[in-house]
Design an enzyme around this catalytic site. Structure first.
Site, short mmCIF file in Angstrom:
data_model
loop_
_atom_site.label_atom_id
_atom_site.label_comp_id
_atom_site.label_asym_id
_atom_site.label_seq_id
_atom_site.Cartn_x
_atom_site.Cartn_y
_atom_site.Cartn_z
N THR A 191 0.84 -1.21 0.00
CA THR A 191 0.00 0.00 0.00
C THR A 191 0.87 1.26 0.00
OG1 THR A 191 -0.15 -0.28 2.38
CG2 THR A 191 -2.07 -0.97 1.10
N SER A 205 31.51 -6.07 7.24
CA SER A 205 30.32 -6.54 7.93
C SER A 205 30.65 -7.86 8.61
CB SER A 205 29.20 -6.74 6.92
OG SER A 205 28.22 -7.58 7.47
N SER A 261 16.10 -5.55 6.45
CA SER A 261 17.51 -5.43 6.83
C SER A 261 18.22 -4.37 5.98
CB SER A 261 18.22 -6.78 6.70
OG SER A 261 18.10 -7.25 5.37
N ASP A 320 9.74 1.09 4.73
CA ASP A 320 10.83 0.49 5.49
C ASP A 320 11.70 1.54 6.16
OD1 ASP A 320 9.74 -1.63 4.16
OD2 ASP A 320 11.42 -1.93 2.80
N TYR A 371 8.46 -7.09 -8.07
CA TYR A 371 8.06 -5.90 -7.32
C TYR A 371 7.75 -4.72 -8.25
CZ TYR A 371 8.12 -2.38 -3.59
OH TYR A 371 7.79 -1.35 -2.73
C1 GLA Z 1 9.13 -3.84 0.56
C2 GLA Z 1 9.31 -2.40 0.12
C3 GLA Z 1 8.33 -1.49 0.83
C4 GLA Z 1 6.90 -2.02 0.69
C5 GLA Z 1 6.83 -3.49 1.05
C6 GLA Z 1 5.48 -4.11 0.76
O1 GLA Z 1 9.47 -3.98 1.90
O2 GLA Z 1 10.63 -1.97 0.37
O3 GLA Z 1 8.43 -0.18 0.32
O4 GLA Z 1 6.40 -1.78 -0.59
O5 GLA Z 1 7.80 -4.26 0.35
O6 GLA Z 1 4.49 -3.50 1.52
#
Ligand code: GLA
Length: 390
Positions: free
Chosen positions: A39, A71, A130, A175, A224
């Protein structure tokens, strides 16, 4: 691992790698979305929380404008000059660090070089962000080394830009916002259009559990952006009939259904999911606040089914995990976390049944998939910041 133990462990390795001790420490948490799959880039709502799994960076400034960073979780020592930052294919994780530095400089901020060491307790590629945590931790570090005062929400936006423009993943704001803005003990109702959030209470009696399928994600990288493009196409077509529809956030199920024949069948399914999912975010926020845990669970199950049948982001292992969860004691409901295509489910579980729940899910999931999952509770954590060491 306890905080002090973790710090000592990292410091020892820092000295091994950089031959000097560290002087600055920062942290940024992962996140789990309680509701609102995909969303965010439709400028809708997400109910999200930062979690008590995070990424730390220990660092020490350098005065030659170079960054040297390793890392403890992934191989490779990355080295680059702040004056000429380019994408690096050999050490992919370092592009999150490079990208943030690049975007900050393009915004006009003057940065300092540093030696750094990353350590994360967020599992990679499992839908708990992450990568955003590494970006946001890098941002906090760069700001601290250069004495910059940047509002956390701006930090989130710059980190999203790093991911969009430098790393090349056209994610939404979820995120980075969650990692930068998390509130200890609270969930956030995020409005992705205004990029603001409201703190929402959760009535006692329910525990958020992560159920990690630990299955390899079979993503080619196109899924995506393809979903995003389908949503944008849906909004574009609906806008012809309703000029106020700037993004799917402005559409309703009725409008989507009225124009079913104007939309490609796949685009129709995507739009159908997003408008319902967006409403579910508002509904679950109310249900969790008022202690209607069964209702919250039902909404999570609807989200899972929509993600499976309409948005088509659910893998076989996620289906097996969902079945294991729904037959477990104390389970109210569960749905996929993050982008989907594998990774974690987030379950709402009766607080008193956590152990019995985890034991059952573990057993059921192993017997149906042969894969050892990871099941654990998470608490809502504070957003990124400098750690009070040294
Ligand atoms: C990933 C993307 C976010 C979001 C989610 C799904 O985490 O980085 O921006 O779109 O998928 O909600």
């Amino acid at each position: 691992m306890k905080i002090q133990q973790r710090k000592n462990f990292i410091e020892e390795k820092f000295i091994d790698i950089h031959k000097k001790s560290s002087t600055v420490w920062v942290q940024a948490p992962g996140r789990v979305d309680l509701m609102g799959s995909h969303t965010d880039y439709n400028l809708g709502y997400v109910l999200t929380q930062a979690i008590d799994r995070n990424t730390w960076i220990a660092a020490r400034p350098r005065n030659d404008g170079r960054v040297r960073i390793a890392s403890l979780d992934v191989d490779g020592i990355a080295e680059f000059d702040l004056e000429s930052i380019i994408y690096n294919e050999k050490i992919p994780w370092s592009n999150y660090v490079r990208g943030v530095a690049d975007v900050y400089q393009k915004e006009g901020y003057e940065l300092n070089g540093f030696d750094g060491l990353v350590h994360s307790t967020i599992p990679f590629g499992s839908g708990l962000s992450s990568s955003a945590a590494l970006e946001v931790a890098t941002a906090v570090l760069l700001e601290s080394l250069a004495d910059l005062e940047i509002a956390p929400v701006k930090r989130a936006i710059l980190c999203q830009r790093a991911e969009n423009e430098f790393v090349g993943m056209n994610c939404g704001i979820l995120d980075q916002y969650s990692s930068a803005m998390g509130e200890e003990g609270s969930v956030l109702l995020l409005d992705c259009r205004s990029i603001t959030s409201e703190i929402k209470p959760i009535a006692p009696g329910v525990q958020v559990m992560i159920c990690d399928t630990r299955a390899e994600r079979a993503l080619t990288g196109s899924e995506y952006p393809e979903r995003r493009a389908q949503c944008e196409e849906g909004a574009r077509i609906l806008r012809k009939f309703y000029p106020e529809i700037k993004s799917l956030r402005d559409a309703t199920l009725e409008k989507v259904q009225t124009h079913r024949d104007d939309l490609d069948p796949v685009v129709y399914k995507r739009c159908h999911f997003i408008v319902e999912e967006n409403q579910r975010v508002l509904d679950i926020a109310d249900a969790l606040a008022s202690g209607e845990h069964h209702k919250a669970g039902r909404l999570a199950v609807e989200s899972f089914r929509g993600a499976r049948d309409l948005y088509e982001i659910v893998s076989d292992e996620m289906i097996a995990m969902h079945a294991a969860i729904m037959s477990a004691p104390g389970a109210y409901g569960a749905r996929g976390a993050g982008a989907g295509f594998g990774g974690c489910l987030v379950a709402f579980v009766e607080s008193d049944s956590i152990e019995a729940f985890a034991e059952h899910v573990q057993k059921e999931y192993v017997s149906s998939t042969g894969i050892e999952p990871e099941i654990y509770p998470v608490q809502a954590a504070k957003g990124a910041g400098v750690l009070p060491f040294n």
